[in-house]
Design an enzyme around this catalytic site. Structure first.
Site, mmCIF file in Angstrom:
data_model
loop_
_atom_site.group_PDB
_atom_site.id
_atom_site.type_symbol
_atom_site.label_atom_id
_atom_site.label_comp_id
_atom_site.label_asym_id
_atom_site.label_seq_id
_atom_site.Cartn_x
_atom_site.Cartn_y
_atom_site.Cartn_z
ATOM 1 N N LYS A 1 -9.002 -2.621 -3.077
ATOM 2 C CA LYS A 1 -8.913 -3.340 -1.809
ATOM 3 C C LYS A 1 -10.120 -3.058 -0.940
ATOM 4 O O LYS A 1 -10.553 -1.918 -0.933
ATOM 5 C CB LYS A 1 -7.651 -2.889 -1.039
ATOM 6 C CG LYS A 1 -6.355 -3.224 -1.703
ATOM 7 C CD LYS A 1 -5.180 -2.569 -0.969
ATOM 8 C CE LYS A 1 -5.108 -1.080 -1.201
ATOM 9 N NZ LYS A 1 -3.971 -0.410 -0.580
ATOM 10 N N ASP B 1 -0.163 5.104 0.671
ATOM 11 C CA ASP B 1 -0.398 6.140 1.672
ATOM 12 C C ASP B 1 -0.405 5.523 3.079
ATOM 13 O O ASP B 1 -1.159 4.590 3.352
ATOM 14 C CB ASP B 1 -1.725 6.861 1.409
ATOM 15 C CG ASP B 1 -1.786 8.198 2.120
ATOM 16 O OD1 ASP B 1 -1.089 9.125 1.675
ATOM 17 O OD2 ASP B 1 -2.506 8.303 3.128
ATOM 18 N N ASP C 1 -1.192 -0.265 6.126
ATOM 19 C CA ASP C 1 -1.460 0.366 7.427
ATOM 20 C C ASP C 1 -2.903 0.191 7.881
ATOM 21 O O ASP C 1 -3.209 0.419 9.036
ATOM 22 C CB ASP C 1 -1.134 1.870 7.374
ATOM 23 C CG ASP C 1 -2.073 2.625 6.437
ATOM 24 O OD1 ASP C 1 -2.265 2.158 5.297
ATOM 25 O OD2 ASP C 1 -2.627 3.660 6.844
ATOM 26 N N ASP D 1 0.863 -1.175 0.000
ATOM 27 C CA ASP D 1 0.000 0.000 0.000
ATOM 28 C C ASP D 1 0.908 1.236 0.000
ATOM 29 O O ASP D 1 2.068 1.151 0.416
ATOM 30 C CB ASP D 1 -0.872 -0.025 1.265
ATOM 31 C CG ASP D 1 -1.737 1.206 1.392
ATOM 32 O OD1 ASP D 1 -2.292 1.652 0.370
ATOM 33 O OD2 ASP D 1 -1.871 1.728 2.517
#
Lengths: 306, 306
Positions: B228, B29, B253, B27
């Site tokens: 996702k 960000d 995250d 991922d």
């Protein structure tokens, strides 16, 4: 469930029905008119009911028009009326904010998603607001908006309520502002949560489609709706007209708004008309959302006994 | 639920972890960067993993940028990469439409709610589309639109799919068109359904806030999401990279997108980093949406063993 009583063509039953009530709450679209077409005999039927001393109240979820603008529509369509007979969801929202919510400074402003009808009614109750038709909110989202909205410098610290109604100028800027106010604890209201808006014999996005993304963004905050079938609207109508619910009848074409509204409001009666959305098969279905007490083919059937 | 293994500072465990995988899905960000700030040591860690023969794929739900635009961002931030390493939800959507949906004439056009990133990726797969950034859809709703949309004369009969992604120019006109296409049977897709879009350390309306009103208007039609944690995206990634799921690790995250995505995709592992949205307490909560297999304080902890 008792079977609804069919009144059309049965003069004795119609007279008995009318005698039961002092007040008729009437939905407009699908009952009085369809778009700009007034159903035949409706103005005469309304006059007939008034001549028998009945109080008429037009109850509509459309928040884009104020009562004054509605009156213009009535007059233009040849239906005598007056502002005091009209009760829309924009007015219902203004009444709720001023008389029940009673926001106090320094958090007494309303952030409006919606058209001029809402603004007129908020002004009529002296409620301060921002957003709405203000051109500074009817523009593209700009690079400086990310920072200004994120750090709060573009926000008005006096906003204590977000009111979402049908807005033909909905945009990312308004949604972003509304999200921030809700995250900061603003009360979340909607004039109504109709999923669609009927026009030209088809369906367009309704007022509920303005609050639905806010509900989604906030992880499930739902607005208090001030339109049918919300009982907050019924309470506002009762407060204004001091009506006797047992002597009041709700007339409408939609089971999930009009008829449900009347039943949950414990009115003396509900009357369905077949000139709009729902038909007999809808309340005869096993999972019918609401079943009216009476029905007629069309509103003017009530006047046929005159 | 087994307790996630904490790797930070444990060189033996890190080496063992890295040896288990051939592919790392990352991922962006909250893992690589926050907005335009690259986390310290990340470029070196990516180089370290590549030097050990690992395949890196950046997996992002942001559909507003195409892969080329993402590459520019990577390059601008000093992170060496190439287009083949980047897999966004716009690209995922284009792949799904061209290779799985396989719309055929005369119903093979896509009505796009979204920005240029989606358009670039649709073009890369030779998918015809309307809407998107076309100025004729970036305007106020006009009186003639009621009729033209209602009677279908403003609609394109070749549209067979509505694809909703994050659109900073969302408006009533686009929502009205999309509603009609859905009512006429168009397939409903979303690049992703993230409720919010993180910017400037705050939250803005996400792509899911574009499809949410359509779901509401249509009485509950939900889009197939191509981002996702939808496994449609995992299938697209597997199809493109021919990866061995058992030798693949998802790094992210967010529990409800990244970690859930890896677990439901039956990958060999999932690694949480604490530089973004979720913290240790979130997966230790009783109602945790997903629990990672491993975690580190920050991505660069993996490179500390180099």
């Amino acid at each position: 469930m008792t079977k609804p009583k069919y009144l059309t063509g049965n003069n004795a039953a119609i007279n008995e029905f009318i005698d039961q009530f002092d007040v008729f709450l009437l939905d407009c679209d699908g009952v009085i008119w369809s778009g700009d077409h007034v159903f035949e005999g409706v103005p005469e039927t309304l006059e007939f009911l008034r001549s028998k001393g009945k109080k008429i109240v037009f109850v509509t979820n459309n928040s884009t028009k104020s009562r004054e603008e509605y009156l213009k529509k009535f007059t233009g369509l040849g239906i005598p009326s007056n502002v005091e007979e009209i009760f829309g969801s924009a007015y219902s929202s203004a009444i709720y904010i001023s008389r029940i919510l009673k926001l106090s400074p320094p958090k007494n402003k309303v952030f409006v998603i919606g058209e001029a009808g809402i603004e007129h009614e908020l002004r009529s109750e002296n409620i301060p607001f921002i957003g709405g038709t203000d051109p500074s909110f009817r523009r593209d989202f700009g690079p400086e908006d990310w920072r200004g909205i994120a750090d709060g410098s573009h926000l008005d610290p006096e906003v204590g309520c977000v009111l979402a109604g049908l807005d033909f100028h909905i945009n990312y800027l308004k949604l972003s502002h509304a999200l921030q106010y809700l995250r900061r604890g603003a009360v979340f209201l909607a004039t109504n949560v109709d999923s669609t808006f009927p026009m030209n014999h088809n369906f367009f996005p309704g007022a509920g489609s303005m609050s639905a993304p806010l509900t989604y963004m906030t992880g499930g905050q739902t607005p208090l709706a001030l339109g049918k079938p919300s009982q907050a609207m019924m309470d506002a109508i009762e407060g204004k007209f001091q009506l006797d619910r047992a002597r009041t009848c709700m007339v409408g074409d939609r089971l999930n708004t009009d008829i449900k509204f009347g039943i949950e409001g414990r009115l003396g009666g509900t009357l369905a008309v077949l000139t709009g959305v729902n038909k007999q098969a809808d309340w005869e279905a096993e999972d019918a959302v609401a079943v009216p007490a009476f029905y007629v083919d069309k509103l003017s059937d009530l006047g046929a006994v005159a």
